[in-house]
Write an enzyme that holds these catalytic residues in place. Structure first.
Site, PDB file in Angstrom:
ATOM      1  CE1 TYR A 121      -2.971  -3.103   0.549  1.00  0.00           C
ATOM      2  CE2 TYR A 121      -3.504  -2.315   2.736  1.00  0.00           C
ATOM      3  CZ  TYR A 121      -3.668  -3.236   1.730  1.00  0.00           C
ATOM      4  OH  TYR A 121      -4.538  -4.281   1.906  1.00  0.00           O
ATOM      5  CG  HIS A 165      -0.831  -8.536   0.398  1.00  0.00           C
ATOM      6  ND1 HIS A 165      -0.520  -7.211   0.483  1.00  0.00           N
ATOM      7  CD2 HIS A 165      -2.150  -8.570   0.061  1.00  0.00           C
ATOM      8  CE1 HIS A 165      -1.589  -6.473   0.219  1.00  0.00           C
ATOM      9  NE2 HIS A 165      -2.589  -7.287  -0.052  1.00  0.00           N
TER      10      HIS A 165
HETATM   11  N1  LIG Z   1      -5.532  -8.550   1.776  1.00  0.00           N
HETATM   12  C1  LIG Z   1      -5.973  -8.032   0.664  1.00  0.00           C
HETATM   13  O1  LIG Z   1      -5.666  -8.503  -0.440  1.00  0.00           O
HETATM   14  C2  LIG Z   1      -6.875  -6.835   0.738  1.00  0.00           C
HETATM   15  C3  LIG Z   1      -7.566  -6.391  -0.416  1.00  0.00           C
HETATM   16  C4  LIG Z   1      -8.412  -5.291  -0.289  1.00  0.00           C
HETATM   17  C5  LIG Z   1      -8.554  -4.664   0.942  1.00  0.00           C
HETATM   18  N2  LIG Z   1      -7.847  -5.101   2.039  1.00  0.00           N
HETATM   19  C6  LIG Z   1      -7.986  -4.455   3.373  1.00  0.00           C
HETATM   20  O2  LIG Z   1      -9.380  -4.338   3.696  1.00  0.00           O
HETATM   21  C7  LIG Z   1      -9.676  -2.962   3.930  1.00  0.00           C
HETATM   22  C8  LIG Z   1     -11.105  -2.657   3.545  1.00  0.00           C
HETATM   23  O3  LIG Z   1     -11.361  -2.979   2.187  1.00  0.00           O
HETATM   24  P1  LIG Z   1     -11.403  -1.915   1.010  1.00  0.00           P
HETATM   25  O4  LIG Z   1     -10.713  -0.664   1.438  1.00  0.00           O
HETATM   26  O5  LIG Z   1     -10.893  -2.573  -0.204  1.00  0.00           O
HETATM   27  O6  LIG Z   1     -12.934  -1.609   0.752  1.00  0.00           O
HETATM   28  P2  LIG Z   1     -14.260  -1.409   1.647  1.00  0.00           P
HETATM   29  O7  LIG Z   1     -13.902  -1.134   3.065  1.00  0.00           O
HETATM   30  O8  LIG Z   1     -15.173  -2.524   1.327  1.00  0.00           O
HETATM   31  O9  LIG Z   1     -14.886  -0.113   0.987  1.00  0.00           O
HETATM   32  C9  LIG Z   1     -14.272   1.140   1.035  1.00  0.00           C
HETATM   33  C10 LIG Z   1     -15.154   2.093   0.198  1.00  0.00           C
HETATM   34  O10 LIG Z   1     -16.398   2.327   0.871  1.00  0.00           O
HETATM   35  C11 LIG Z   1     -16.574   3.734   1.109  1.00  0.00           C
HETATM   36  N3  LIG Z   1     -17.212   3.839   2.422  1.00  0.00           N
HETATM   37  C12 LIG Z   1     -16.674   3.511   3.615  1.00  0.00           C
HETATM   38  N4  LIG Z   1     -17.551   3.667   4.623  1.00  0.00           N
HETATM   39  C13 LIG Z   1     -18.698   4.116   4.054  1.00  0.00           C
HETATM   40  C14 LIG Z   1     -19.978   4.458   4.575  1.00  0.00           C
HETATM   41  N5  LIG Z   1     -20.236   4.339   5.883  1.00  0.00           N
HETATM   42  N6  LIG Z   1     -20.921   4.898   3.708  1.00  0.00           N
HETATM   43  C15 LIG Z   1     -20.657   5.005   2.374  1.00  0.00           C
HETATM   44  N7  LIG Z   1     -19.461   4.693   1.826  1.00  0.00           N
HETATM   45  C16 LIG Z   1     -18.480   4.252   2.663  1.00  0.00           C
HETATM   46  C17 LIG Z   1     -15.198   4.320   1.049  1.00  0.00           C
HETATM   47  O11 LIG Z   1     -15.247   5.647   0.588  1.00  0.00           O
HETATM   48  P3  LIG Z   1     -14.440   6.864   1.296  1.00  0.00           P
HETATM   49  O12 LIG Z   1     -13.064   6.376   1.624  1.00  0.00           O
HETATM   50  O13 LIG Z   1     -14.462   7.924   0.248  1.00  0.00           O
HETATM   51  O14 LIG Z   1     -15.245   7.224   2.509  1.00  0.00           O
HETATM   52  C18 LIG Z   1     -14.509   3.437   0.005  1.00  0.00           C
HETATM   53  O15 LIG Z   1     -14.865   3.863  -1.312  1.00  0.00           O
HETATM   54  C19 LIG Z   1      -8.620  -2.243   3.085  1.00  0.00           C
HETATM   55  O16 LIG Z   1      -8.500  -0.880   3.396  1.00  0.00           O
HETATM   56  C20 LIG Z   1      -7.395  -3.057   3.397  1.00  0.00           C
HETATM   57  O17 LIG Z   1      -6.877  -2.723   4.662  1.00  0.00           O
HETATM   58  C21 LIG Z   1      -7.017  -6.172   1.937  1.00  0.00           C
END
Ligand SMILES: NC(=O)c1ccc[n+]([C@@H]2O[C@H](COP(=O)([O-])OP(=O)(O)OC[C@H]3O[C@@H](n4cnc5c(N)ncnc54)[C@H](OP(=O)(O)O)[C@@H]3O)[C@@H](O)[C@H]2O)c1
Length: 280
Positions: free
Chosen positions: A48, A106
Site C-alpha cells: 500500500y 499478502h
Molecule cells: N488482503 C488483501 O488482499 C486486501 C484487499 C483489499 C482490501 N484489504 C484491506 O481491507 C480494507 C477494507 O477494504 P477496502 O478498502 O478494499 O474496501 P471497503 O472497506 O469494502 O470499501 C471502502 C469504500 O467504501 C466507502 N465507504 C466507507 N464507509 C462508508 C460508509 N459508511 N458509507 C458510504 N461509503 C463508505 C469508502 O469511501 P471513502 O473512503 O471515500 O469514505 C470506500 O470507497 C482495506 O483498506 C485493506 O486494509 C485487503
C-alpha cells in the site's frame, strides 16, 4: 469494542481500520482521525506504500503502543526467506515500532513457504505477536496449515454480503484460523450502499446499510477492517456495537450471498498472471 482471542492467545479487535488505496500523502491524517474517533486496530501492507503514514500517526497519537493493534503484510516481491526477513525489518522501521501485532502473507504466490519461515522466525524473536495469511483459499490454507510450525492465526480474504465465504469459513474454523474480511463493503460495488435488503433491515435499527453489513459480519464471527477517508464515515463504521441483528435478519442477509467474488478469483489464471506480474 469486541475482541477475539487468536489461536496463540493474542487478543485482536473485531473491528479495525483499513488503509488500502489511502494515498500515502493522506494516510497520516486518515489514521490520526481513525485513532481519534476510537479505532485501535489498523490494517496496512507493504504494497500500500503507506506504512510510514501509519507509523507517523501512531507515534503522534499519544495512545500507548500496547493499546494499538497493527497489521501489515509481506508483498509478493518480498517473498522467500531472505527477502521476507529483510522486508519485515523494513516494515518495523516504517511503522516506527518494535513489534507488529499481526503479520500476514499478502498473496499465496511466489515462495510463500520461505516467507512463512521468515515470519515464524520473527514471531519467535518477538518482532511479531501473531502471523497469518491473506487470500489463501481453502486448498492453499489447508496445505500451509499442514506443514508449518506456527499455525496461521488469521486468514484475511474478500468477505462481504455478496461473497460470504461460508465454506472457507468452515475450513478456517476447522484449522483454528480466524476469518478476517477484506472489502466488507465490496468497495461499494454492486450498488452496495443502496442495497434494499441492507437499507430496509438497517432502518429497523436506525442504522445505515454500511453498519448493517458490518454487524452481519461481526455476528458471523468475522473480523472487519472497513476503510474510509471521511471522518464521519469512520465514526459511523465504528458505531456497530449497540445493536444486534435478529436471526431472521441474519437469514435474510445470508440470502444475498452470490458465492463468487465481486473482484476476481485467485483460481483464475488471468488473475494469477496479473497479481504475480505485480510482484516482479
Ligand atoms: N488482503 C488483501 O488482499 C486486501 C484487499 C483489499 C482490501 N484489504 C484491506 O481491507 C480494507 C477494507 O477494504 P477496502 O478498502 O478494499 O474496501 P471497503 O472497506 O469494502 O470499501 C471502502 C469504500 O467504501 C466507502 N465507504 C466507507 N464507509 C462508508 C460508509 N459508511 N458509507 C458510504 N461509503 C463508505 C469508502 O469511501 P471513502 O473512503 O471515500 O469514505 C470506500 O470507497 C482495506 O483498506 C485493506 O486494509 C485487503
Amino acid at each position: 469494542m469486541e475482541f477475539v482471542t487468536l489461536n496463540n492467545g493474542v487478543k485482536m479487535p473485531m473491528l479495525g481500520y483499513g488503509v488500502y488505496q489511502v494515498d500515502p500523502a493522506e494516510c497520516e491524517r486518515c489514521v490520526a482521525d481513525a485513532i481519534s474517533v476510537g479505532y485501535r486496530s489498523i490494517d496496512t501492507a507493504q504494497a500500500y506504500y503507506n506504512e510510514e503514514g501509519v507509523g507517523a500517526a501512531v507515534a503522534k497519537s499519544g495512545v500507548p503502543r500496547e493499546e494499538l493493534f497493527l497489521t501489515t503484510k509481506v508483498w509478493i516481491s518480498n517473498a522467500g526467506y531472505e527477502k521476507a526477513r529483510a522486508s519485515i525489518d523494513e516494515s518495523l522501521r516504517k511503522l516506527k515500532t518494535d513489534y507488529i501485532d499481526l503479520l500476514l502473507i499478502h498473496q499465496p504466490f511466489n515462495d510463500y513457504y520461505g516467507t512463512y519461515r521468515a515470519m515464524e522466525e520473527a514471531y519467535q524473536a518477538g518482532k511479531v505477536r501473531a502471523i497469518g495469511v491473506s487470500n489463501f483459499y481453502p486448498d492453499r490454507l489447508i496445505d500451509l496449515c499442514r506443514f508449518v510450525e506456527v499455525p496461521p492465526a488469521v486468514n484475511q480474504v474478500e468477505t462481504h454480503v455478496f461473497q460470504q465465504q461460508a465454506k472457507a469459513h468452515e475450513i478456517m474454523q476447522k484449522y483454528g484460523v480466524q476469518h478476517e474480511s477484506w472489502g466488507p463493503f465490496a468497495e461499494g460495488r454492486k450498488d452496495f450502499f443502496h442495497n434494499p435488503v441492507l437499507t430496509e433491515i438497517g432502518a429497523k435499527y436506525g442504522k445505515s446499510s454500511a453498519q448493517t453489513a458490518l454487524r452481519f459480519l461481526l455476528q458471523s464471527g468475522v473480523v472487519v477492517i472497513p476503510k474510509s477517508t471521511h471522518r464521519e464515515r469512520m465514526e459511523q463504521n465504528l458505531d456497530v456495537f449497540d445493536f444486534a441483528l435478529s436471526d431472521g435478519d441474519m437469514a435474510a442477509i445470508r440470502g444475498l450471498d452470490e458465492g463468487e467474488s465481486a473482484f476476481f478469483s485467485h483460481y483464475d489464471p488471468e488473475t494469477v498472471e496479473f497479481l504475480t506480474g505485480l510482484g516482479k
